[in-house]
Design an enzyme around this catalytic site. Structure first.
Site, PDB file in Angstrom:
ATOM      1  CG  HIS A  89      -2.232  -0.811   1.188  1.00 45.01           C
ATOM      2  ND1 HIS A  89      -3.197  -0.405   0.510  1.00 45.01           N
ATOM      3  CD2 HIS A  89      -2.282  -2.027   1.718  1.00 45.01           C
ATOM      4  CE1 HIS A  89      -4.312  -1.529   0.517  1.00 45.01           C
ATOM      5  NE2 HIS A  89      -3.695  -2.413   1.427  1.00 45.01           N
ATOM      6  CB  SER A 127       9.822 -21.898   9.400  1.00 44.50           C
ATOM      7  OG  SER A 127       9.652 -23.295   8.669  1.00 44.50           O
ATOM      8  NE  ARG A 142      24.041  -9.123   9.427  1.00 47.26           N
ATOM      9  CZ  ARG A 142      25.006  -9.872   9.659  1.00 47.26           C
ATOM     10  NH1 ARG A 142      25.806 -10.298   8.684  1.00 47.26           N
ATOM     11  NH2 ARG A 142      25.194 -10.567  10.830  1.00 47.26           N
TER      12      ARG A 142
END
Length: 584
Positions: free
Chosen positions: A126, A155, A193
């Site tokens: 949005h 996960s 990273r």
């Protein structure tokens, strides 16, 4: 639906949904009733509105929430219980969306992508530009997410819109991925990273003196400028030798490289190289003789230039169509070689001169954009250049023909990529980016018209150039690097992601400087120990002409172009082509 075991087994209630939560074992272990039920579900899904397609041995749990407009699963791909899918999802083979995975928006997965439980790929966002409007009421801005081949996503990972995940990478559990992931990297953390390299060869080379900033100016610009100046000096000193090795004095014709047959393009490449490095025509042949010969090769009826036969004489073009392989490119290379020699085509390109605006639109529509965007761009480049030559010759064509080109292209540019056409079947952007260069070279760049979606173009090119299969130093070729350098140069005035663009330009420029072979020039493909036996790595006129042009484009983006002492002319001229009132 019982996958096995006794009905009295105390674990039976849990086994009833075993395949929903462990779908990878379905086709090896499920009974006939379960298989028939799954096949019926897939038939039901594909019988509905178009956009659903399943390869062999796919599985979709009835406990998943599937709300896609497009769902294409490659062979042996699975959707587990609790998964929430919406938007457009296309996968390669052997992909698994584990329990409670959320995949929304425009998402493409390569082959063998495994996504852990509770992971979210959110390919939209949005806007929040107006503080007086509630966020949920503001527009959605989708860019899409692309994941390469052989990727393990752990996960509780979150991948945000606009991210490209390189092949053979790993996203550690809990990672929040907000930027592109290099191929072969292991990333983790929030924001994610690089932690290490799953593929050691994919790791960046240690920074050289030029890249660490130890030279004059930012990021070692002084050292890079010195290297650029050294290439320019060597190329100028050796230009005569480079041209001479490709010249057959008995026939008075150039070949791309020794032992190859003479071609129309080789004559034009020789003119371009000589103009760039020597400031005049090739010394092997009188300029006036070369000019008149090129002019004589144009067919007066069609305005096209055919290929050379075995004797070195031009064949008459077989037809009047622009979509005719080498004949199409001759509209570009012969026209610009003649311009460099102070002349031009003696005849207009007849098929283009007679095109109504509706004919132009029909021509653009019939190009194979979705499957062969480079081919489509090639023929649009020819159309735009033919219109340009005709205008230069005082043949303006039918009213609205030129306007129809820009109108159709502007309306059909993809809002997500800023380009035209679809990705390759493997999700690669190669066709799209290469087709964009050819499309815009003959239209927007040549006529000096602003691009419709320049920032999306930058996003797409920066995503594409991270592909090590194409842009590792030993895998580069002149076409692929030029097709990156030119769009980035064409969009440079936006200032969008400018530092990233400069970094890419510097990296590719350093690589290019090492591709020159003394006394021979550039090969089309970069030299490398693993490819040295391949014909495209042999230096020739085509590779030399293209690499010299793209070296300037990269050097200008990197801020060191003045050190080269030349600026591309002819077919790879960076600025718009001159009109009737301009000087060539």
């Amino acid at each position: 639906m019982n996958p096995g075991g006794s009905a009295d087994d105390a674990r039976e209630p849990f086994r009833r949904q075993a395949f929903d939560f462990s779908p990878w074992s379905f086709w090896s272990s499920a009974d006939e009733e379960a298989r028939a039920d799954q096949e019926a579900l897939q038939r039901q899904l594909t019988a509905g509105p178009p956009g659903y397609r399943f390869g062999p041995r796919c599985f979709v749990s009835r406990l998943a929430s599937v709300q896609n407009e497009v769902l294409e699963l490659g062979p042996s791909s699975y959707v587990a219980a609790g998964a929430y899918l919406s938007g457009s999802l296309r996968t390669g083979r052997n992909c698994t969306l584990n329990p409670y995975t959320v995949v929304r928006g425009e998402v493409r997965l390569g082959d063998a992508v495994r996504i852990g439980a509770h992971t979210s790929l959110l390919a939209f966002n949005h806007t929040m530009t107006d503080p007086d409007v509630e966020v949920f009421r503001q527009p959605v801005t989708p860019k899409g997410i692309t994941v390469g081949d052989d990727v393990w996503i752990g996960s509780h990972v979150v991948v945000l819109d606009g991210v490209t995940v390189g092949s053979r990478s790993v996203l550690a559990a809990g990672a929040v991925v907000t930027k592109d992931v290099p191929a072969g990297a292991v990333v983790g953390g929030n924001p994610a990273r690089v932690l290490r390299w799953r593929v050691p060869d994919a790791a960046p080379a240690p920074a050289s003196t030029a890249s660490t900033g130890s030279g004059t100016g930012e990021n070692g610009t002084g050292d890079l400028a010195a290297a650029v100046a050294d290439l320019s000096r060597r190329a100028r000193e050796q230009a005569g030798e480079v041209l001479d090795r490709c010249y057959d004095p008995a026939r008075g014709l150039f070949a791309d490289r020794p032992g190859a047959p003479p071609t129309v393009r080789a004559q034009c490449d020789a003119v371009e190289v000589a103009a760039l490095l020597l400031g005049g025509p090739p010394p092997q042949l009188d300029g006036e003789e070369q000019r008149e010969r090129l002019r004589s090769w144009q067919d007066a009826r069609t305005g096209l230039v055919g290929q050379l036969d075995d004797s070195g004489s031009p064949r008459r073009p077989a037809g009047t169509q622009l979509e005719d392989g080498d004949v199409s490119y001759h509209v570009l290379c012969v026209g610009y070689a003649l311009e460099l020699l102070g002349s031009g085509f003696p005849h207009p390109v007849a098929v283009v001169a007679d095109m109504e605006a509706s004919d132009v639109v029909a021509y653009l529509r019939r190009q194979p954009w979705q499957h062969r965007a480079w081919t489509a761009g090639n023929y649009v480049d020819t159309l735009g250049t033919a219109l340009h030559w005709n205008q230069r010759a005082g043949v303006p064509g039918r009213p609205g023909a030129v306007e129809a080109v820009f109108g159709w292209l502007g309306l059909n540019a993809d809002p997500a990529t800023g380009m035209w056409g679809g990705r390759d079947p493997d999700g690669s952007l190669l066709q799209v980016v290469n087709g964009f260069y050819r499309t815009t070279r003959g239209t927007y760049a040549q006529f000096g018209v602003p691009l419709p979606r320049p920032e999306r173009v930058v996003d797409t090119v920066l995503q594409h150039v991270r592909d090590p299969q194409l842009f590792a130093p030993g895998r580069q070729n002149a076409c692929n690097v030029l097709d990156v350098a030119h769009p980035l140069w064409l969009t440079r005035s936006t200032g969008y992601r400018a530092e990233e663009v400069r970094d890419v330009a510097r990296r590719l420029l350093r690589d290019a400087l090492g591709h020159w072979t003394d006394g021979q020039g550039f090969g089309f493909q970069a030299p490398h120990p693993s490819t040295r036996s391949l014909e495209p790595t042999r230096p020739g006129l085509q590779g030399t002409e293209m690499w010299l042009a793209l070296v300037w484009l990269l050097a200008d983006l990197a801020g060191v172009a003045p050190a080269l002492g030349y600026r591309p002319r002819g077919i790879h001229r960076p600025e718009p082509a001159p009109t009737n009132g301009d000087q060539a």
